[in-house]
Design a protein around this motif. Structure first.
Motif, short mmCIF file in Angstrom:
data_model
loop_
_atom_site.label_atom_id
_atom_site.label_comp_id
_atom_site.label_asym_id
_atom_site.label_seq_id
_atom_site.Cartn_x
_atom_site.Cartn_y
_atom_site.Cartn_z
N LEU A 101 -0.76 0.39 -11.87
CA LEU A 101 -0.65 1.46 -10.88
C LEU A 101 -2.04 1.99 -10.52
O LEU A 101 -2.35 2.22 -9.33
CB LEU A 101 0.22 2.59 -11.44
CG LEU A 101 0.28 3.89 -10.61
CD1 LEU A 101 0.87 3.61 -9.23
CD2 LEU A 101 1.09 4.96 -11.35
N ASN A 102 -2.87 2.17 -11.53
CA ASN A 102 -4.23 2.65 -11.32
C ASN A 102 -4.99 1.74 -10.37
O ASN A 102 -5.67 2.19 -9.43
CB ASN A 102 -4.93 2.73 -12.69
CG ASN A 102 -6.29 3.40 -12.65
OD1 ASN A 102 -7.05 3.21 -11.71
ND2 ASN A 102 -6.60 4.16 -13.68
N ALA A 103 -4.87 0.43 -10.58
CA ALA A 103 -5.56 -0.53 -9.72
C ALA A 103 -5.06 -0.44 -8.29
O ALA A 103 -5.84 -0.54 -7.33
CB ALA A 103 -5.35 -1.95 -10.26
N ARG A 104 -3.76 -0.22 -8.13
CA ARG A 104 -3.20 -0.11 -6.78
C ARG A 104 -3.68 1.17 -6.11
O ARG A 104 -4.01 1.18 -4.91
CB ARG A 104 -1.67 -0.10 -6.87
CG ARG A 104 -0.95 -0.02 -5.54
CD ARG A 104 -1.17 -1.25 -4.71
NE ARG A 104 -0.50 -1.12 -3.42
CZ ARG A 104 -1.05 -1.44 -2.25
NH1 ARG A 104 -2.28 -1.92 -2.20
NH2 ARG A 104 -0.38 -1.29 -1.13
N LEU A 105 -3.76 2.26 -6.84
CA LEU A 105 -4.26 3.52 -6.30
C LEU A 105 -5.70 3.37 -5.82
O LEU A 105 -6.07 3.85 -4.74
CB LEU A 105 -4.16 4.63 -7.35
CG LEU A 105 -2.74 5.09 -7.71
CD1 LEU A 105 -2.76 5.85 -9.03
CD2 LEU A 105 -2.13 5.94 -6.62
N ARG A 106 -6.52 2.70 -6.61
CA ARG A 106 -7.91 2.51 -6.22
C ARG A 106 -8.03 1.61 -4.99
O ARG A 106 -8.91 1.82 -4.14
CB ARG A 106 -8.71 1.93 -7.40
CG ARG A 106 -9.02 3.00 -8.45
CD ARG A 106 -9.93 2.49 -9.53
NE ARG A 106 -9.22 1.65 -10.47
CZ ARG A 106 -9.81 1.01 -11.48
NH1 ARG A 106 -11.11 1.09 -11.66
NH2 ARG A 106 -9.10 0.28 -12.32
N ALA A 107 -7.13 0.63 -4.88
CA ALA A 107 -7.15 -0.22 -3.70
C ALA A 107 -6.85 0.59 -2.44
O ALA A 107 -7.47 0.38 -1.39
CB ALA A 107 -6.13 -1.36 -3.86
N ASP A 118 5.89 0.39 -2.21
CA ASP A 118 4.89 0.90 -3.15
C ASP A 118 5.44 2.04 -4.01
O ASP A 118 6.40 2.72 -3.63
CB ASP A 118 3.64 1.38 -2.40
CG ASP A 118 2.61 0.29 -2.22
OD1 ASP A 118 2.20 -0.30 -3.24
OD2 ASP A 118 2.22 0.02 -1.07
N ASN A 119 4.81 2.24 -5.15
CA ASN A 119 5.15 3.35 -6.05
C ASN A 119 5.04 4.68 -5.30
O ASN A 119 4.17 4.84 -4.44
CB ASN A 119 4.16 3.32 -7.23
CG ASN A 119 4.44 4.37 -8.28
OD1 ASN A 119 4.25 5.56 -8.06
ND2 ASN A 119 4.89 3.92 -9.43
N PRO A 120 5.93 5.64 -5.59
CA PRO A 120 5.86 6.95 -4.92
C PRO A 120 4.49 7.60 -5.00
O PRO A 120 4.05 8.24 -4.03
CB PRO A 120 6.92 7.77 -5.65
CG PRO A 120 7.92 6.77 -6.11
CD PRO A 120 7.12 5.54 -6.47
N LEU A 121 3.80 7.44 -6.12
CA LEU A 121 2.48 8.04 -6.25
C LEU A 121 1.48 7.39 -5.29
O LEU A 121 0.58 8.06 -4.76
CB LEU A 121 1.98 7.91 -7.69
CG LEU A 121 2.67 8.82 -8.70
CD1 LEU A 121 2.40 8.35 -10.13
CD2 LEU A 121 2.22 10.26 -8.53
N VAL A 122 1.62 6.11 -5.06
CA VAL A 122 0.74 5.40 -4.12
C VAL A 122 0.99 5.92 -2.71
O VAL A 122 0.04 6.20 -1.95
CB VAL A 122 0.99 3.88 -4.20
CG1 VAL A 122 0.20 3.15 -3.11
CG2 VAL A 122 0.60 3.35 -5.58
N ARG A 123 2.26 6.07 -2.35
CA ARG A 123 2.58 6.54 -1.00
C ARG A 123 2.15 7.99 -0.81
O ARG A 123 1.69 8.40 0.26
CB ARG A 123 4.07 6.36 -0.72
CG ARG A 123 4.47 4.89 -0.62
CD ARG A 123 5.91 4.69 -0.20
NE ARG A 123 6.84 4.98 -1.28
CZ ARG A 123 7.65 6.03 -1.30
NH1 ARG A 123 7.64 6.91 -0.31
NH2 ARG A 123 8.47 6.21 -2.32
N ALA A 124 2.28 8.80 -1.87
CA ALA A 124 1.85 10.20 -1.79
C ALA A 124 0.33 10.28 -1.62
O ALA A 124 -0.18 11.10 -0.84
CB ALA A 124 2.29 10.95 -3.04
#
Length: 252
Positions: A101-107, A118-124
């Motif tokens: 998840l961390n890697a996706r957030l950084r991307a 995508d994970n809700p946190l990514v979309r937020a």
């Protein structure tokens, strides 16, 4: 957090100025979190309200318009749920899943597209980045994204120790804790709502350290070693030291 610290009230020598529309901002924040799947039931909502994120953050932007103050609260709300996810992953042996998840957030911070899957946190995160982009200069946006990346790198570093059932050395803990605390992105959005730019970043560093390390004695739990918290960090700040001195000792 020990129960005595939950109940403890610290008197302040001044009156905190709240936002006149704090209740509306609270409702807006709850609706935003629910929209992105971060608040899924009454229990989660009650816990979120007890942390009083809205009151804390709007004290720093009491004169901002409602939309800007709501955005500040939503950035802090995102940090709240990210911290939860990381801690839950550590307790349930899912640190590797949080790293993904961390890697996706950084991307996403670096410009990757976001989809409905995508994970809700990514979309937020994508939502707040888009809305902040409308309000902020290119320079501010670059600094904010840089500070977000630092926070997620700090989370990744913490997870290395958690996966290995290890604990960082005392001389490395302050920088890791500072990076993972998310205080710099929060200070960034408070600057934005005040329409100021802190050229003296040393002031931000000192305030970030004050935020980060003053909470240690009020309930910071050391990184778990195995199934228990096997190490205790002692914090000493005195004189002109801007970086806390820490010692690390094993305990039974």
């Amino acid at each position: 957090m020990p129960d005595q610290h939950r109940k403890r009230r610290i008197p302040l020598p001044f009156r905190i100025r709240g936002h006149p529309d704090e209740e509306a901002i609270q409702r807006s924040g709850e609706q935003w979190a629910a929209q992105y799947g971060l608040l899924t039931d009454a229990r989660a909502l009650d816990r979120f309200r007890r942390h009083r994120i809205t009151g804390l953050m709007t004290a720093g932007c009491a004169a901002a318009d409602v939309d800007m103050a709501s955005l500040v609260v939503e950035v802090a709300t995102l940090a709240f749920f990210l911290d939860d996810q990381q801690n839950n992953a550590a307790r349930t042996d899912r640190a590797a899943a949080y790293d993904s998840l961390n890697a996706r957030l950084r991307a996403v911070i670096l410009g990757a597209d976001v989809g409905a899957e995508d994970n809700p946190l990514v979309r937020a995160l994508a939502d707040v980045l888009e809305r902040l982009g409308v309000r902020a200069s290119a320079g501010w946006q670059a600094r904010f994204r840089h500070d977000l990346l630092i926070a997620f790198q700090g989370h990744e570093a913490e997870n290395v120790f958690r996966r290995n059932a290890d604990v960082p050395a005392a001389d490395g803990f302050p920088s890791m804790r500072r990076e993972a605390s998310f205080c710099y992105p929060l200070l960034d959005v408070l600057e934005l709502c005040q329409e100021i730019w802190t050229y003296y970043q040393a002031l931000v560093t000192v305030e970030g350290d004050r935020m980060t390390f003053s909470s240690v004695e009020h309930g910071y739990r050391p990184i778990p070693v195995g199934s228990s918290d096997g190490f205790v960090y002692a914090v000493r700040v005195s004189g002109d030291n801007s970086v806390p001195e820490l010692t690390c000792e094993a305990c039974a």
